[in-house]
Write a protein that holds these residues in place. Structure first.
Motif, PDB file in Angstrom:
ATOM      1  N   PRO A 263      -3.221   2.897 -12.612  1.00 13.66           N
ATOM      2  CA  PRO A 263      -2.318   1.767 -12.429  1.00 13.66           C
ATOM      3  C   PRO A 263      -0.935   2.157 -12.975  1.00 13.66           C
ATOM      4  N   TYR A 264       0.085   2.059 -12.124  1.00  7.95           N
ATOM      5  CA  TYR A 264       1.420   2.499 -12.552  1.00  7.95           C
ATOM      6  C   TYR A 264       2.454   1.631 -11.856  1.00  7.95           C
ATOM      7  N   GLY A 265       3.167   0.818 -12.641  1.00  8.84           N
ATOM      8  CA  GLY A 265       4.164  -0.066 -12.059  1.00  8.84           C
ATOM      9  C   GLY A 265       3.495  -1.027 -11.092  1.00  8.84           C
ATOM     10  N   PRO A 266       4.034  -1.173  -9.883  1.00  4.35           N
ATOM     11  CA  PRO A 266       3.482  -2.139  -8.926  1.00  4.35           C
ATOM     12  C   PRO A 266       2.357  -1.572  -8.058  1.00  4.35           C
ATOM     13  N   PHE A 267       1.897  -0.352  -8.369  1.00  6.95           N
ATOM     14  CA  PHE A 267       0.907   0.308  -7.526  1.00  6.95           C
ATOM     15  C   PHE A 267      -0.356   0.644  -8.321  1.00  6.95           C
ATOM     16  N   VAL A 268      -1.493   0.706  -7.606  1.00  4.70           N
ATOM     17  CA  VAL A 268      -2.750   1.176  -8.181  1.00  4.70           C
ATOM     18  C   VAL A 268      -3.345   2.176  -7.204  1.00  4.70           C
ATOM     19  N   MET A 269      -3.474   3.430  -7.645  1.00  8.66           N
ATOM     20  CA  MET A 269      -4.022   4.478  -6.796  1.00  8.66           C
ATOM     21  C   MET A 269      -5.057   5.270  -7.596  1.00  8.66           C
ATOM     22  N   ASN A 270      -5.561   6.350  -7.008  1.00  9.38           N
ATOM     23  CA  ASN A 270      -6.564   7.158  -7.697  1.00  9.38           C
ATOM     24  C   ASN A 270      -5.988   8.356  -8.424  1.00  9.38           C
ATOM     25  N   THR A 271      -4.761   8.779  -8.047  1.00 12.20           N
ATOM     26  CA  THR A 271      -4.122   9.919  -8.699  1.00 12.20           C
ATOM     27  C   THR A 271      -2.637   9.638  -8.882  1.00 12.20           C
ATOM     28  N   MET A 272      -2.017  10.374  -9.793  1.00 11.44           N
ATOM     29  CA  MET A 272      -0.580  10.234  -9.998  1.00 11.44           C
ATOM     30  C   MET A 272       0.191  10.724  -8.777  1.00 11.44           C
ATOM     31  N   GLU A 274      -0.642  10.235  -5.727  1.00  8.87           N
ATOM     32  CA  GLU A 274      -0.622   9.098  -4.799  1.00  8.87           C
ATOM     33  C   GLU A 274       0.365   8.033  -5.256  1.00  8.87           C
ATOM     34  N   ILE A 275       0.512   7.876  -6.557  1.00 10.99           N
ATOM     35  CA  ILE A 275       1.517   6.939  -7.090  1.00 10.99           C
ATOM     36  C   ILE A 275       2.922   7.395  -6.687  1.00 10.99           C
ATOM     37  N   LYS A 276       3.190   8.688  -6.868  1.00 13.61           N
ATOM     38  CA  LYS A 276       4.506   9.225  -6.501  1.00 13.61           C
ATOM     39  C   LYS A 276       4.780   9.038  -5.009  1.00 13.61           C
ATOM     40  N   GLN A 277       3.737   9.213  -4.194  1.00 11.98           N
ATOM     41  CA  GLN A 277       3.904   9.026  -2.748  1.00 11.98           C
ATOM     42  C   GLN A 277       4.208   7.569  -2.424  1.00 11.98           C
ATOM     43  N   ALA A 278       3.582   6.653  -3.146  1.00  9.27           N
ATOM     44  CA  ALA A 278       3.846   5.234  -2.927  1.00  9.27           C
ATOM     45  C   ALA A 278       5.306   4.897  -3.223  1.00  9.27           C
ATOM     46  N   PHE A 279       5.842   5.406  -4.341  1.00  8.43           N
ATOM     47  CA  PHE A 279       7.258   5.175  -4.655  1.00  8.43           C
ATOM     48  C   PHE A 279       8.152   5.778  -3.577  1.00  8.43           C
ATOM     49  N   LYS A 280       7.809   6.976  -3.109  1.00 14.32           N
ATOM     50  CA  LYS A 280       8.606   7.619  -2.061  1.00 14.32           C
ATOM     51  C   LYS A 280       8.577   6.806  -0.774  1.00 14.32           C
ATOM     52  N   ASP A 281       7.379   6.344  -0.399  1.00 15.53           N
ATOM     53  CA  ASP A 281       7.262   5.558   0.824  1.00 15.53           C
ATOM     54  C   ASP A 281       8.071   4.272   0.733  1.00 15.53           C
ATOM     55  N   PHE A 282       8.063   3.649  -0.436  1.00 16.76           N
ATOM     56  CA  PHE A 282       8.839   2.424  -0.610  1.00 16.76           C
ATOM     57  C   PHE A 282      10.334   2.709  -0.457  1.00 16.76           C
ATOM     58  N   HIS A 283      10.804   3.746  -1.153  1.00 21.83           N
ATOM     59  CA  HIS A 283      12.233   4.077  -1.084  1.00 21.83           C
ATOM     60  C   HIS A 283      12.647   4.579   0.296  1.00 21.83           C
ATOM     61  N   ASP A 284      11.690   5.098   1.056  1.00 20.96           N
ATOM     62  CA  ASP A 284      11.981   5.541   2.422  1.00 20.96           C
ATOM     63  C   ASP A 284      11.906   4.410   3.442  1.00 20.96           C
ATOM     64  N   GLY A 285      11.646   3.195   2.975  1.00 24.86           N
ATOM     65  CA  GLY A 285      11.631   2.040   3.861  1.00 24.86           C
ATOM     66  C   GLY A 285      10.330   1.783   4.580  1.00 24.86           C
ATOM     67  N   LYS A 286       9.248   2.485   4.197  1.00 26.00           N
ATOM     68  CA  LYS A 286       7.993   2.336   4.923  1.00 26.00           C
ATOM     69  C   LYS A 286       7.244   1.053   4.587  1.00 26.00           C
ATOM     70  N   PHE A 287       7.705   0.312   3.572  1.00 27.20           N
ATOM     71  CA  PHE A 287       7.094  -0.976   3.244  1.00 27.20           C
ATOM     72  C   PHE A 287       7.726  -2.120   4.044  1.00 27.20           C
ATOM     73  N   GLY A 288       8.702  -1.785   4.866  1.00 32.81           N
ATOM     74  CA  GLY A 288       9.343  -2.800   5.689  1.00 32.81           C
ATOM     75  C   GLY A 288      10.524  -3.437   5.009  1.00 32.81           C
TER      76      GLY A 288
END
Length: 292
Positions: A263-272, A274-288
Motif C-alpha cells: 500500500p503506497y499513497g493512493p494505490f495498492v499493488m503487489n510490488t513497488m 507496480e506502484i511506480k507504474q501506477a504513478f507513471k500511468d496517472f501522470h501520463d493521463g491514463k486514468f482519464g
C-alpha cells in the motif's frame, strides 16, 4: 451405529481490541483516526485499513486510486461523490458507497456546502488477478438495506447474507457488512462464515462481545478469532450483549486473500514496481480526465 456428531459452530472470541485515537487536522480537514491502523494489513486481510474522518468541502478533491476497493459508511453530515465516469451523488447518514478502483479510478469526495462530513472509509484488498478489473461504483442508501427486527433491536444488512436476508452491496471480493442496534440488556448472536476474518467498530453505547465477553464502548474496535482453514458454508457465532440504552456497532467480515501487498499513497499493488507504474500511468493521463 453411533450417531454422527452434530456440527458445533465456532464461538468467536475477541482476539485484540483498542480505542481509536484522533488527531486534529488543518482546515478543511477537521479530525482523523485510524480504526484499522495502516501498518497491520497482514493481520486484517482482506481489509487493509479503515479511517474515520471529519472534513469539510475541499479536503478530498480530484485524486486517483488503483488496485483495491473502498467501502464508505456515512456516520453524519453529507458526502458528495463525483467521479470522472460521470457519476455524481450525495450520500447521507447511514448510506454506504462501494468503489472498485480496479484498473484506474479518479474521483472526489467532499462535504456538502457547510456540512462537516463524518465518514468511515474501509480499504478492501483485491487479489492480484483482479487488480485490473473495471472501475465501478455502487451507492447503497440506508433504506435499501434490509432490516431484520430482533428482540431489543435490529440488524441491518448492507452486504452478504446475514439473518436470512441478502445485502445489496456487491463487492468483487465478497464481504459481510452488518449494522446492529441493541437496547440495554438486549442480546444477539451474529452468524458469520467461519473462515472470514472479521472486525467490529462501536458507533455508540456499551457492549460485551465474544465468547470471552470483552467490554467495549464508543470508539472501540476489535478483531475476532476465526477458522482460517474453515468452510465458508459453515457458520460461526458472535455473541453480543448491550449494556446501554442505545448500542450501535458495525461488523465487517471477509475471507483472507493471503497475498503480499504494497500500500503506497493512493494505490495498492503487489510490488513497488507496480506502484511506480501506477504513478507513471496517472501522470501520463491514463486514468482519464479530472473528476471535477
Amino acid at each position: 451405529m453411533a450417531k454422527e456428531d452434530k456440527y458445533q459452530p465456532l464461538q468467536r472470541e475477541v482476539k485484540d481490541h483498542w480505542y481509536v485515537t484522533y488527531n486534529e487536522m488543518g482546515f478543511p480537514s477537521i479530525q482523523k483516526g485510524w480504526v484499522l491502523p495502516v501498518d497491520r494489513w497482514a493481520e486484517f486481510d482482506p481489509f487493509i485499513l479503515m479511517a474515520e474522518d471529519w472534513f469539510k468541502k475541499g479536503t478530498f478533491p480530484d485524486h486517483p486510486h488503483r488496485g483495491f476497493q473502498t467501502v464508505t459508511y456515512v456516520v453524519d453530515g453529507r458526502l458528495e461523490h463525483i467521479d470522472n465516469g460521470g457519476g455524481r451523488d450525495i450520500l447521507e447518514p447511514g448510506d454506504v458507497q462501494y468503489m472498485n478502483a480496479g484498473w484506474a479510478a479518479r474521483h472526489a469526495e467532499d462535504g456538502v456546502e457547510d456540512d462537516i462530513a463524518h465518514t468511515l472509509q474501509l480499504w478492501l484488498n483485491l487479489p492480484k488477478d483482479k487488480r485490473n478489473t473495471k472501475t465501478m461504483y455502487q451507492n447503497v442508501y440506508s433504506e435499501e438495506a434490509p432490516v431484520v427486527p430482533i428482540e431489543g433491536g435490529s440488524v441491518k444488512v448492507f452486504s452478504g447474507k446475514i439473518a436470512g436476508v441478502q445485502g445489496p452491496l456487491e463487492s468483487i471480493v465478497p464481504i459481510t457488512l452488518t449494522e446492529i442496534t441493541l437496547s440495554e440488556g438486549a442480546e444477539y448472536v451474529l452468524p458469520l462464515p467461519e473462515n472470514h476474518n472479521a472486525f467490529l467498530y462501536v458507533l455508540a453505547g456499551d457492549l460485551d462481545v465474544g465468547k470471552n465477553k470483552i467490554n467495549l464502548k464508543k470508539h472501540g474496535a476489535a478483531t475476532l478469532s476465526f477458522n482460517d482453514d474453515g468452510d465458508e458454508a459453515n457458520s460461526s457465532e458472535l455473541n453480543i450483549k448491550s449494556n446501554k440504552r442505545r448500542t450501535k456497532i458495525l461488523v465487517y467480515s471477509g475471507a483472507p486473500i493471503k497475498e503480499h501487498i504494497v500500500p503506497y499513497g493512493p494505490f495498492v499493488m503487489n510490488t513497488m514496481e507496480e506502484i511506480k507504474q501506477a504513478f507513471k500511468d496517472f501522470h501520463d493521463g491514463k486514468f482519464g480526465p479530472p473528476a471535477i
